[in-house]
Write an enzyme that holds these catalytic residues in place. Structure first.
Site, PDB file in Angstrom:
ATOM      1  N   THR A 100       0.865  -1.186   0.000  1.00  0.00           N
ATOM      2  CA  THR A 100       0.000   0.000   0.000  1.00  0.00           C
ATOM      3  C   THR A 100       0.898   1.233   0.000  1.00  0.00           C
ATOM      4  OG1 THR A 100      -1.864  -1.041   1.099  1.00  0.00           O
ATOM      5  CG2 THR A 100      -1.558   1.297   1.559  1.00  0.00           C
ATOM      6  N   THR A 108      -0.586   2.050   7.025  1.00  0.00           N
ATOM      7  CA  THR A 108      -0.566   0.840   6.207  1.00  0.00           C
ATOM      8  C   THR A 108      -0.575  -0.361   7.137  1.00  0.00           C
ATOM      9  OG1 THR A 108       0.825  -0.513   4.748  1.00  0.00           O
ATOM     10  CG2 THR A 108       1.965   1.167   6.019  1.00  0.00           C
ATOM     11  N   GLY A 109      -1.060  -1.488   6.648  1.00  0.00           N
ATOM     12  CA  GLY A 109      -1.075  -2.691   7.474  1.00  0.00           C
ATOM     13  C   GLY A 109      -2.463  -3.262   7.611  1.00  0.00           C
ATOM     14  N   ARG A 122     -15.137  -5.661   0.201  1.00  0.00           N
ATOM     15  CA  ARG A 122     -14.392  -5.367   1.441  1.00  0.00           C
ATOM     16  C   ARG A 122     -13.673  -4.028   1.296  1.00  0.00           C
ATOM     17  NH1 ARG A 122      -8.825  -4.081   2.797  1.00  0.00           N
ATOM     18  NH2 ARG A 122      -8.490  -4.682   4.941  1.00  0.00           N
ATOM     19  N   GLY A 131     -10.961  -1.449   3.374  1.00  0.00           N
ATOM     20  CA  GLY A 131     -10.051  -1.357   4.521  1.00  0.00           C
ATOM     21  C   GLY A 131      -9.975   0.046   5.074  1.00  0.00           C
ATOM     22  N   ASP A 132      -8.891   0.326   5.765  1.00  0.00           N
ATOM     23  CA  ASP A 132      -8.718   1.631   6.412  1.00  0.00           C
ATOM     24  C   ASP A 132      -8.310   2.738   5.440  1.00  0.00           C
ATOM     25  OD1 ASP A 132      -6.269   0.191   6.090  1.00  0.00           O
ATOM     26  OD2 ASP A 132      -5.265   1.622   7.410  1.00  0.00           O
TER      27      ASP A 132
HETATM   28  N1  ASP Z   1      -4.267  -1.142   5.016  1.00  0.00           N
HETATM   29  C1  ASP Z   1      -4.528  -1.775   3.759  1.00  0.00           C
HETATM   30  C2  ASP Z   1      -5.894  -2.436   3.794  1.00  0.00           C
HETATM   31  O1  ASP Z   1      -6.250  -3.003   4.801  1.00  0.00           O
HETATM   32  C3  ASP Z   1      -3.506  -2.801   3.373  1.00  0.00           C
HETATM   33  C4  ASP Z   1      -2.048  -2.403   3.511  1.00  0.00           C
HETATM   34  O2  ASP Z   1      -1.731  -1.363   4.064  1.00  0.00           O
HETATM   35  O3  ASP Z   1      -1.183  -3.139   3.008  1.00  0.00           O
HETATM   36  O4  ASP Z   1      -6.574  -2.428   2.797  1.00  0.00           O
END
Ligand code: ASP
Length: 307
Positions: free
Chosen positions: A175, A226-227, A203, A205-206
């Site tokens: 990301t 990220t994460g 789905r 994400g954040d």
């Molecule tokens: N935070 C991102 C998500 O959950 C993924 C990532 O940061 O690698 O979509």
């Protein structure tokens, strides 16, 4: 260029930019490519800021550069949902008027961050999803792309690994995000992702959620995460870290506290970049790697590393 420790206490109110290429576990043989991608993005953004351009333009340009780079999980080369399709998430925010724009579950477009910026500029809504995001993009002059153009062989292979159980599902790393403070004292943040490899269709994400993956407020600073997106949503992580800056914590301490909370409270992994209202940068991760690069008025070169 040498790797340096990201514990800069420099201050002085100049411009600053930090970018990340995702928290995860980039294999050794791909790290140089990842680092080069982040350095290029920081250089492009640094050029804008050096010429007294806006933090908003700088973070958008940095993220667009990384969306074009198939080594990262954003735009071209982004993670695929379990049906093998791209559903892209992006958000952008500036800290003077708290203007924000975001798109989620967006079908393939080359630069989701540019569409998020158009949402911000339109000032009507903050977040458009799926078919509505697609309609907004078309109505604002963006040309749709396609899975055929933007899906890479590497992402198909990774999805196959997840589907066949050779790799774990979940967020992939890669990301991208950027935070900046411009010469006029305005801060901005941007984040873009394909989300988690093998995610369920729909789905989110954040990354496209203001306050979870991205936040900016001139009174405190700017943040991109990220994460593990589900954990970051529950912690409202970006806004939480910004509140710590508002309370007087330095960006590096706030970044470390954020990943500690991810680990200790949620059993989750991730990384974060922060810049405060004064141009001080902080970054931290509890994953094996988080590629980053940074530039500022007071650094004489682009700094970079895996943290
Ligand atoms: N935070 C991102 C998500 O959950 C993924 C990532 O940061 O690698 O979509």
């Amino acid at each position: 260029m040498a790797e340096i420790e990201p514990s800069w206490g420099h201050s002085g109110g100049g411009w600053a930019i930090a970018v990340h290429g995702g928290a995860g576990a980039v294999p050794h043989e791909r790290r140089a490519e990842h680092q080069a991608g982040c350095v290029k993005a920081a250089e492009i953004a640094g050029e804008i800021l050096r010429k007294k351009g806006s933090a908003l333009d700088a973070v958008q340009a940095a993220v667009a550069c990384l969306e074009d780079n198939p080594a990262f999980n954003a735009g071209t080369g982004g993670s695929l949902n379990r049906d093998g399709h791209l559903e892209l998430d992006a958000s952008i925010m500036e800290g003077s008027e708290l203007r924000a724009g975001a798109v989620c579950a967006l079908p393939p477009y080359l630069h989701p961050i540019a569409i998020a910026r158009a949402v911000l500029e339109a000032r009507r809504h903050v977040l458009y999803a799926g078919a509505g995001a697609d309609m907004f993009a078309r109505a604002n002059g963006f040309s749709p792309s396609s899975d055929a153009v933007m899906v890479t062989a590497a992402s198909r292979d990774r999805l196959a690994d997840v589907v066949d159980g050779r790799a774990s599902a979940g967020w992939a790393g890669g990301t991208v995000g950027a935070v900046a403070r411009d010469a006029h004292g305005v801060v901005a943040a941007a984040t873009s992702t394909g989300g988690t490899m093998g995610k369920d269709p729909g789905r989110v994400g954040d990354s496209p959620l203001i306050g979870a993956g991205t936040y900016a407020d001139n009174a405190a600073g700017a943040c991109s995460n990220t994460g593990d997106g589900e954990a970051a949503i529950k912690l409202v992580l970006a806004k939480t870290a910004i509140e710590w800056l508002r309370d007087g914590m330095l960006p590096q301490a706030a970044a470390e506290m954020a990943v500690r909370q991810l680990g200790e409270r949620m059993g989750a992994k991730g990384g974060i970049i922060l810049v405060d209202y004064d141009g001080r940068i902080g970054l931290a991760r509890n994953t094996e790697t988080m590629t980053w690069a940074a530039a500022s008025e007071t650094l004489d070169r682009v700094a970079f590393g895996i943290v």
